[in-house]
Enzyme design. Structure first.
Site, short mmCIF file in Angstrom:
data_model
loop_
_atom_site.label_atom_id
_atom_site.label_comp_id
_atom_site.label_asym_id
_atom_site.label_seq_id
_atom_site.Cartn_x
_atom_site.Cartn_y
_atom_site.Cartn_z
N LEU A 12 0.94 -1.13 -0.10
CA LEU A 12 0.07 0.10 0.09
C LEU A 12 0.89 1.32 -0.04
O LEU A 12 1.56 1.29 0.92
CB LEU A 12 -0.93 -0.02 1.24
CG LEU A 12 -1.89 -1.04 1.31
CD1 LEU A 12 -2.75 -1.18 2.55
CD2 LEU A 12 -2.47 -1.66 0.26
N ALA A 13 0.86 2.03 -1.14
CA ALA A 13 1.63 3.26 -1.25
C ALA A 13 1.20 4.16 -2.09
O ALA A 13 1.72 5.10 -2.64
CB ALA A 13 3.03 2.52 -2.04
N ARG A 19 1.35 14.73 6.56
CA ARG A 19 2.12 15.04 7.50
C ARG A 19 3.60 15.03 7.49
O ARG A 19 4.41 15.41 8.38
CB ARG A 19 1.66 13.92 8.64
CG ARG A 19 0.56 14.23 9.05
CD ARG A 19 -0.05 13.20 10.50
NE ARG A 19 -0.17 12.18 10.07
CZ ARG A 19 -0.60 10.97 10.59
NH1 ARG A 19 -0.30 11.02 12.03
NH2 ARG A 19 -1.00 9.78 9.99
N GLN A 76 -5.09 3.82 -7.25
CA GLN A 76 -6.17 4.31 -6.27
C GLN A 76 -6.24 5.68 -6.21
O GLN A 76 -5.56 6.49 -5.95
CB GLN A 76 -6.01 3.90 -4.88
CG GLN A 76 -7.09 4.18 -3.71
CD GLN A 76 -6.79 4.00 -2.42
OE1 GLN A 76 -5.47 4.16 -2.01
NE2 GLN A 76 -7.52 3.69 -1.59
N TYR A 369 46.50 19.67 -6.42
CA TYR A 369 45.36 19.18 -7.20
C TYR A 369 45.62 18.47 -8.36
O TYR A 369 46.69 18.84 -9.05
CB TYR A 369 44.58 20.41 -7.54
CG TYR A 369 43.43 20.21 -8.55
CD1 TYR A 369 42.39 19.28 -8.14
CD2 TYR A 369 43.46 20.39 -9.83
CE1 TYR A 369 41.28 19.11 -9.12
CE2 TYR A 369 42.66 19.92 -10.79
CZ TYR A 369 41.25 19.35 -10.33
OH TYR A 369 40.38 18.95 -11.41
N TYR A 390 41.73 22.73 -17.22
CA TYR A 390 40.74 23.32 -17.62
C TYR A 390 41.07 24.78 -18.24
O TYR A 390 41.89 25.69 -17.51
CB TYR A 390 39.77 23.49 -16.52
CG TYR A 390 38.37 23.83 -16.79
CD1 TYR A 390 37.52 23.63 -18.02
CD2 TYR A 390 37.70 24.88 -16.20
CE1 TYR A 390 36.34 24.03 -18.53
CE2 TYR A 390 36.47 25.21 -16.23
CZ TYR A 390 35.91 25.06 -17.49
OH TYR A 390 34.58 25.37 -18.07
#
Length: 460
Positions: A12-13, A19, A76, A369, A390
């Site tokens: 059941l989901a 809440r 559902q 680095y 880069y």
């Protein structure tokens, strides 16, 4: 006794989870790194359920994306109660022979062993319905299990409908059931919604089966925490704490030492080898695998990491990266995705590695680095080295051969290659390839100005 192929599961989901006060569908909230509904699915499958049906509601696309073809789905549209939700699976299951477990998708703590015991009790008692129950010291708010003098289940009484004597009963309904499948769907046709909420309640099936003279049994789970349903963030935190305790206990029983399990946070699915020591304030997430004889110190965070045997991680962050046997990192090191650290490699403090392979016996001591690179064996990378990968638009690769020595404060401007045994002088900016065994010096020649310091303002 029925075979595994005769065991079905209805999850059941469809609940909106208002809440939770969240944009995320309730059953998708994670407990120890895994969505609640996945915990439920895993337990059902391990318990022998061969055909799963998940009842979903509006906004459920994310649930379907996660569960994919592990389950069939039914929809559902209106939230009209648990019996109504189960009835949505009629077209998929009503004509099947066998047993059906009905379980909520927000109960992540239920173990497969408990579900197996529930199924076995159902068979042993020849019941048409069996309720998974718990014994609560404070049963306020729960439906009570009312038994007769012989211990047989007579009914489930909701608290608002219970007598003063019935409210004293501590055995309560967990919301998980096993039904004879055909009997379940036959009884669902008889469920009415003549109650204050105007909803169709699954416990009414129990009363209907009893009125037909059928056997209804109940199985109390050993650990009441397994029945915890998550309806808000407070319950989510409790479920996470209980699951974390379970995960840590399993690792410790398998030979892992934890200095402070209460501050050691490990996701479900993490694998850790024997004789590994984990200090407090450590977080290990995702699909991390840690070998034997490792040490993970306080302040470390590992995400989808692959760690070999005999590795030391000191106060460092490793994400989607690999460390081979005997390597070490830290303190304050960082391995970013696709960092591949070879055997006996040292990654020191304030070193960052991204999308780079560093081969065995190399050393990267501090303040460096390394990105988009291949670094050979037995290389020494000096303090302050930068792999300049880069240009603002594209990334480029640097290759450093075996036995190289990179002087402190060297910048290697990619694309560039250093041959085996090459050296760079400290403070160099390397923009051209360096041949094997060559020495690259790329810096201005020093010149001294005699007595110049006396002319500076602060010296006057």
């Amino acid at each position: 006794m029925m075979q595994e192929k005769d065991v079905y599961g209805i999850v059941l989901a469809a609940g909106k989870g208002t809440r939770m006060k969240s944009k995320l569908y309730k059953v998708l909230h994670p407990v120890c790194g895994k969505a609640m509904v996945l915990h439920v699915m895993d337990s059902l499958e391990e318990a022998g359920v061969s055909h799963l049906v998940t009842v979903v509601g509006h906004g459920s696309d994310a649930v379907k994306d996660l569960l994919a073809d592990r389950t069939d789905y039914c929809f559902q549209e209106e939230q009209l109660g648990t019996a109504h939700a189960v009835k949505m699976a009629k077209d998929l299951l009503a004509d099947k022979e066998g047993k059906t477990i009905v379980i909520c998708g927000d109960t992540p703590l239920i173990r497969p062993e408990t579900l197996k015991a529930l199924l076995a009790h159902h068979d042993e008692t020849l019941a048409k319905a069996t309720i998974l129950t718990s014994l609560e010291e404070n049963p306020t708010g729960y439906g009570r299990i009312i038994r007769d003098e012989e211990g047989s289940v007579q009914k489930i009484v909701e608290e608002k409908d219970a007598t003063d004597e019935e409210r004293l009963v501590k055995e309560v309904n967990s919301g998980t059931y096993v039904f004879d499948n055909r009997s379940l769907f036959k009884a669902l046709e008889e469920v009415k919604n003549d109650n204050a909420q105007g909803e169709y309640y699954l416990p009414d099936v129990v009363a209907i089966l009893k009125s037909w003279g059928e056997v209804v049994s109940a199985y109390p789970m050993e650990d009441v925490r397994e029945g915890l349903g998550v309806n808000d963030r407070l319950a989510l935190s409790k479920a996470t704490r209980f699951m974390q305790e379970r995960i840590n206990q399993e690792h410790m029983l398998n030979g892992v030492t934890m200095i402070d399990p209460t501050t050691t946070f490990i996701d479900a699915g993490v694998k850790i080898g024997a004789d590994t020591l984990i200090e407090g304030q450590v977080t290990i997430k995702g699909q991390t695998v840690i070998g034997e004889d490792c040490t993970i110190t306080s302040g470390s965070r590992l995400i989808d990491a692959t760690i070999g045997n005999g590795v030391t991680v000191t106060q460092s962050v490793i994400e989607s990266a690999r460390m081979a046997d005997g390597s070490n990192i830290g303190p304050f090191g960082r391995l970013r995705p696709q960092a591949d650290i070879g055997e006996n490699v040292h990654i020191g403090n304030f070193v960052e590695v991204k999308k780079a392979t560093i081969k065995k016996d190399s050393k990267v001591g501090h303040l460096t680095y390394i990105g988009d690179a291949t670094v050979g064996e037995r290389v020494n990378v000096g303090c302050g080295t930068i792999f300049v990968n880069y240009n603002g638009k594209d990334k480029f690769h640097t290759t450093v051969g075996d036995d190289c020595f990179i002087g402190c404060d060297t910048s290697l401007v990619a694309p560039v290659n250093l041959g085996d045994g090459a050296f760079t002088a400290a403070g160099s900016v390397i923009t051209k390839d360096v041949p094997a065994d060559g020495l690259a010096i790329a810096r201005n020649r020093q010149s001294n100005k005699e007595n110049y310091a006396k002319k500076l303002p602060h010296r006057r």
